[in-house]
Design a protein around this motif. Sequence first.
Motif, PDB file in Angstrom:
ATOM      1  N   PRO A  25      53.483 -41.658 -24.653  1.00  0.00           N
ATOM      2  CA  PRO A  25      53.324 -40.206 -24.629  1.00  0.00           C
ATOM      3  C   PRO A  25      54.602 -39.505 -24.161  1.00  0.00           C
ATOM      4  O   PRO A  25      55.340 -40.043 -23.330  1.00  0.00           O
ATOM      5  N   PHE A  26      54.850 -38.323 -24.692  1.00  0.00           N
ATOM      6  CA  PHE A  26      55.940 -37.495 -24.219  1.00  0.00           C
ATOM      7  C   PHE A  26      55.533 -36.856 -22.894  1.00  0.00           C
ATOM      8  O   PHE A  26      54.338 -36.764 -22.573  1.00  0.00           O
ATOM      9  N   PRO A  27      56.506 -36.363 -22.103  1.00  0.00           N
ATOM     10  CA  PRO A  27      56.173 -35.786 -20.791  1.00  0.00           C
ATOM     11  C   PRO A  27      55.111 -34.691 -20.833  1.00  0.00           C
ATOM     12  O   PRO A  27      54.215 -34.665 -19.984  1.00  0.00           O
ATOM     13  N   ILE A  28      55.166 -33.793 -21.825  1.00  0.00           N
ATOM     14  CA  ILE A  28      54.165 -32.722 -21.908  1.00  0.00           C
ATOM     15  C   ILE A  28      52.779 -33.317 -22.150  1.00  0.00           C
ATOM     16  O   ILE A  28      51.773 -32.830 -21.627  1.00  0.00           O
ATOM     17  N   GLN A  29      52.707 -34.416 -22.923  1.00  0.00           N
ATOM     18  CA  GLN A  29      51.420 -35.064 -23.201  1.00  0.00           C
ATOM     19  C   GLN A  29      50.887 -35.781 -21.964  1.00  0.00           C
ATOM     20  O   GLN A  29      49.685 -35.715 -21.679  1.00  0.00           O
ATOM     21  N   GLU A  30      51.776 -36.429 -21.226  1.00  0.00           N
ATOM     22  CA  GLU A  30      51.376 -37.137 -20.000  1.00  0.00           C
ATOM     23  C   GLU A  30      50.674 -36.202 -19.021  1.00  0.00           C
ATOM     24  O   GLU A  30      49.701 -36.584 -18.374  1.00  0.00           O
ATOM     25  N   LYS A  31      51.183 -34.971 -18.921  1.00  0.00           N
ATOM     26  CA  LYS A  31      50.658 -34.046 -17.922  1.00  0.00           C
ATOM     27  C   LYS A  31      49.519 -33.186 -18.460  1.00  0.00           C
ATOM     28  O   LYS A  31      48.566 -32.883 -17.748  1.00  0.00           O
ATOM     29  N   ILE A  33      47.360 -33.693 -21.239  1.00  0.00           N
ATOM     30  CA  ILE A  33      46.130 -34.322 -21.731  1.00  0.00           C
ATOM     31  C   ILE A  33      45.108 -34.537 -20.621  1.00  0.00           C
ATOM     32  O   ILE A  33      43.942 -34.115 -20.751  1.00  0.00           O
ATOM     33  N   PRO A  34      45.468 -35.170 -19.482  1.00  0.00           N
ATOM     34  CA  PRO A  34      44.461 -35.351 -18.419  1.00  0.00           C
ATOM     35  C   PRO A  34      43.943 -34.028 -17.872  1.00  0.00           C
ATOM     36  O   PRO A  34      42.746 -33.898 -17.581  1.00  0.00           O
ATOM     37  N   ALA A  35      44.827 -33.020 -17.752  1.00  0.00           N
ATOM     38  CA  ALA A  35      44.405 -31.715 -17.229  1.00  0.00           C
ATOM     39  C   ALA A  35      43.407 -31.038 -18.164  1.00  0.00           C
ATOM     40  O   ALA A  35      42.397 -30.477 -17.729  1.00  0.00           O
ATOM     41  N   ILE A  36      43.675 -31.121 -19.470  1.00  0.00           N
ATOM     42  CA  ILE A  36      42.763 -30.500 -20.446  1.00  0.00           C
ATOM     43  C   ILE A  36      41.423 -31.231 -20.472  1.00  0.00           C
ATOM     44  O   ILE A  36      40.361 -30.613 -20.574  1.00  0.00           O
ATOM     45  N   LEU A  37      41.460 -32.548 -20.350  1.00  0.00           N
ATOM     46  CA  LEU A  37      40.213 -33.329 -20.358  1.00  0.00           C
ATOM     47  C   LEU A  37      39.306 -32.984 -19.183  1.00  0.00           C
ATOM     48  O   LEU A  37      38.085 -33.090 -19.280  1.00  0.00           O
ATOM     49  N   THR A  38      39.881 -32.540 -18.075  1.00  0.00           N
ATOM     50  CA  THR A  38      39.059 -32.156 -16.913  1.00  0.00           C
ATOM     51  C   THR A  38      38.504 -30.745 -17.036  1.00  0.00           C
ATOM     52  O   THR A  38      37.757 -30.296 -16.176  1.00  0.00           O
ATOM     53  N   VAL A 207      50.241 -24.794 -14.543  1.00  0.00           N
ATOM     54  CA  VAL A 207      51.456 -24.570 -15.325  1.00  0.00           C
ATOM     55  C   VAL A 207      52.223 -25.885 -15.419  1.00  0.00           C
ATOM     56  O   VAL A 207      52.616 -26.466 -14.403  1.00  0.00           O
ATOM     57  N   ILE A 208      52.393 -26.350 -16.645  1.00  0.00           N
ATOM     58  CA  ILE A 208      53.135 -27.591 -16.887  1.00  0.00           C
ATOM     59  C   ILE A 208      54.417 -27.200 -17.603  1.00  0.00           C
ATOM     60  O   ILE A 208      54.400 -26.835 -18.778  1.00  0.00           O
ATOM     61  N   GLU A 209      55.504 -27.241 -16.891  1.00  0.00           N
ATOM     62  CA  GLU A 209      56.782 -26.852 -17.486  1.00  0.00           C
ATOM     63  C   GLU A 209      57.690 -28.067 -17.536  1.00  0.00           C
ATOM     64  O   GLU A 209      58.061 -28.626 -16.498  1.00  0.00           O
ATOM     65  N   ILE A 210      57.985 -28.503 -18.733  1.00  0.00           N
ATOM     66  CA  ILE A 210      58.892 -29.629 -18.917  1.00  0.00           C
ATOM     67  C   ILE A 210      60.296 -29.058 -18.985  1.00  0.00           C
ATOM     68  O   ILE A 210      60.715 -28.511 -20.013  1.00  0.00           O
TER      69      ILE A 210
END
Length: 383
Positions: A25-31, A33-38, A207-210
């Motif tokens: 996963p790319f960094p934006i996906q790493e952070k 995906i789990p946040a959206i799933l919750t 806020v997830i800022e890569i």
Amino acid sequence: MQSFSDLGLSENLIQNIKKIGYEKPFPIQEKAIPAILTGKDVMGIAKTGSGKTASFALPILEKFQKKTNTRNRNISALLLVPTRELAIQIQEVFIDFNQNLNHQIKTMAVYGGISINPQMKNMLGVEVLIATPGRLLDLIDHNALSLNEVSIFAVDEADKMFQMGFDEEMNKIIDLLPKQRQNLLFSATLNDKVKEMKSRLVIDPIVIEIETPIGEADEIQIEQTAFSVTQERKGPFLRYLIKHNGYKQVLVFVSSSRTADNLAEKLNKNGIKAAAMHGKKSQGARYNALDDFKTGAIDVLIATDLIARGIHIEQLPIVINYELPRSPLDYIHRIGRTGRANSAGKAISLITTEDEHHFKVIQKKAKIRIILQSSEEINLHGY
């Protein structure tokens, strides 16, 4: 670095990811995906080409696998995008990830420029709708769908929404949505308008800022060069670059629709298959031009900045700045069409004497250094 298996995705989605060729996963996906799933509200800021689409498509598909599709016109997830091209691109990503799931999730992309009737007829049972604002409101006015049961509301290219003047449409759509919902905002930049949208939605998202210092990551994967050229030699020199190097898929950037049309005409007259793509073209013409470019029916696509953000071509080898953009950020967005997802790319800028000061400003603010090469010794006779 985590694997996709670590992010909370089920095995059948993992298999689809592997088939497509994603390894990590790319960094934006790493952070994200789990946040959206919750179920949390998320604002994701990352540069173009960093894997933003999969970072919301995968968790949406994961969540919807567990629900039963009802054959009605109440959609469950609404994804707003500024352009037809981006809507089609996101739809293709959903289709790729939606193979062989326990529950096949019906997705659909709707946009203007084509007849509304087929879109109305196909709306039954749609769970994930990707839409441009104007066409969405048209469909609602025709009672083709309802937003009453939307549980996920996402906006991609949020910064572009305001740049393209969708403020009024956005406000109408937000007023029609249920108060209880998950909100996802994705953007290449975090500007005042994006912050304003966060306030309008009355949300306090994660806020997830890569952070990618302008130019830093792009320099690694994109070979950037520039040539000094007179205005008179610019057209012949462009044709020389394309023919001499045998380039077969070239994205050329210009500043105006008029230049785009004139340049396309000149290239075609000189035996180079080209098409122009800009805001004054019809949706159908823009789609055909992009499709011809992707399939290799034409070798050169000439685009303006307004359209460019919705263009996604896998492993695009080269971008040429026939004319410089207005800002360093636009320069980064332009060259970011190539060198995507860890593949190498090339970016060439054609610089006249009048451009030199502005080009220095772009380099300074983008923290890059590009040596300006002379083109005078190149014989352009016959080009």
